[in-house]
Design an enzyme around this catalytic site. Sequence first.
Site, PDB file in Angstrom:
ATOM      1  N   GLU A 259       0.833  -1.206   0.000  1.00 54.96           N
ATOM      2  CA  GLU A 259       0.000   0.000   0.000  1.00 54.96           C
ATOM      3  C   GLU A 259       0.873   1.263   0.000  1.00 54.96           C
ATOM      4  OE1 GLU A 259      -3.268  -0.145   2.817  1.00 54.96           O
ATOM      5  OE2 GLU A 259      -4.166  -1.833   1.762  1.00 54.96           O
TER       6      GLU A 259
ATOM      7  N   GLU B 292      -5.043  -8.745  -0.184  1.00 59.02           N
ATOM      8  CA  GLU B 292      -5.843  -8.381   0.993  1.00 59.02           C
ATOM      9  C   GLU B 292      -7.296  -8.281   0.554  1.00 59.02           C
ATOM     10  OE1 GLU B 292      -4.511  -5.202   3.569  1.00 59.02           O
ATOM     11  OE2 GLU B 292      -2.409  -5.698   3.172  1.00 59.02           O
TER      12      GLU B 292
HETATM   13  O1  AHR Z   1      -5.301  -5.705   6.992  1.00 57.58           O
HETATM   14  C1  AHR Z   1      -5.235  -4.521   7.723  1.00 57.58           C
HETATM   15  C2  AHR Z   1      -4.560  -3.405   6.952  1.00 57.58           C
HETATM   16  O2  AHR Z   1      -5.346  -3.069   5.844  1.00 57.58           O
HETATM   17  C3  AHR Z   1      -3.227  -3.718   6.349  1.00 57.58           C
HETATM   18  O3  AHR Z   1      -2.190  -3.574   7.256  1.00 57.58           O
HETATM   19  C4  AHR Z   1      -3.117  -2.722   5.249  1.00 57.58           C
HETATM   20  O4  AHR Z   1      -2.305  -3.156   4.196  1.00 57.58           O
HETATM   21  C5  AHR Z   1      -4.550  -2.476   4.835  1.00 57.58           C
HETATM   22  O5  AHR Z   1      -4.845  -1.138   4.762  1.00 57.58           O
END
Ligand code: AHR
Length: 502
Positions: free
Chosen positions: A173, A295
Amino acid sequence: MDTILIRPNRSAGVINRNIYGHFSEHLGRCIYQGIFVGEDSPIPNVNGMRTDVVEALRRIKVPALRWPGGCFADEYHWRDGVGPKSGRKRMVNTHWGGVVEDNSFGTGEFMELCRQIGCEPYVNGNVGSGSVREMSEWVEYLNSDGDSTVVRERWSNGRKEPYGVKYWGVGNENWGCGGNMRPEYYADLYRQYQTYCRDYGENRLTRIACGPSADDYNWTETLMERAGRHMDALTLHHYTVPGTWRDKGWAAEADEAKYYLTLEKASLMDELITKHLAIMDKYDPEHRVGLIVDEWGCWHNVERGTAPGFLYQQNTMRDAMVAALTLNIFNRHCDRVVMANLAQTVNVLQSVILTDGADMLLTPTYHVFDMYKAHQDAVEAASEIDGKPLMNGLNDLNELSNLSDSNGLNQTSVSASMKNDVLTVTAANLSATERVRVRISVEDTRLKSVSSRILTGGFNDHNTFERKDAVAPKPLDATIDDSNGITLTLPPCSIASLTVNG
Ligand code: AHR
């Protein structure tokens, strides 16, 4: 009656087992307490890893595990987590709850965890606050066999053989917590960092670039144009947030409208994958670069009385429906989606396992992964549904109609695959109130036998430490009829998995 036609001779390709991957970050009680309790813990463990949790993860055949973050990855310095534990650096985990991170779980422990689970490690390196040299030496520490000072460090930490890590993330990110970068800047940094992530011996790294958040198509365009030829995969993050980021809603307190909104938001995954792939295709017509959704999952309010920075939430049938729907989407996109990682394995966000001290329970989402595991490495089989659209009467909710370009969901979501002459069909009835009668036929196949399981309940139903099996799979009646079809009834809010021999 809904009809589903399975066409084993029409396929998007092999379903990469890594689509069933998971993600574990140094966040809340995921790693510490959830997975790692230390060798001296009274909780049964092998080399510090909870035996109950490892066994449960082995049962669902976790193929790949991403670590150490997440946002944590871009403030993680790997040398803090190797060598004798007494000398490991203490830091404050400023992203997640401001707790002290004593680095007792580091590189060696993560590799041991993956060994015990039997999965591939996916390591996410630090671009946001690390250096090119630091990342380069981490790869060397893990994978090189040469007699260098860095490799001798590994030897002195008790590991002679290189680990052979394949999946390597270059930042996380970086448009946000990983450095708030512009795509142009990150594209240049990505090119630089990956240059020094070397292949050692026979091992070939899959170099993974940080991709977009949800519908940030400009990020994908810029990355592919400027750095596409230097990467093997690009990531995509998409969370299903059933409310606003400020008030996401409670995990186990949805009403019907919230339930449908959740499914609709989750189903955006299909559109996101399709549109990002269309951009990737412009720069990579040969389809050399894969898409990794590293994610995904539901993000609800943290449970009342728990630390805000720990992201602990209950997990209900609604989450299970999101998992079923999303995994069906991934299966159908298996030609380009090469990995996906549900966030996060234990005690954080849409976890498959919750723990309370020495106690552990399996969530409804766990059972979905169990019921879908036969899809891993199987050949996807096209599935065509002739059925009703979902949410008659609810489509006029403003929030829903603004969400996507698509024409909405069908009541039934399905995917199918074939392995060793056995067909697996996973089908979900997304309706909260209506059961559906389904007839499945399989093109050009004489069916011999079928067995099936079902997971069902009210959309707020969940497991607790007092009632661990409130939501669990049960056998389902499915029969082969005289005209070579399978008929079954799916109750409202249910997921079925069928094993068919032909
Ligand atoms: O999964 C929680 C958080 O969500 C992670 O650390 C990040 O990559 C995303 O914003």
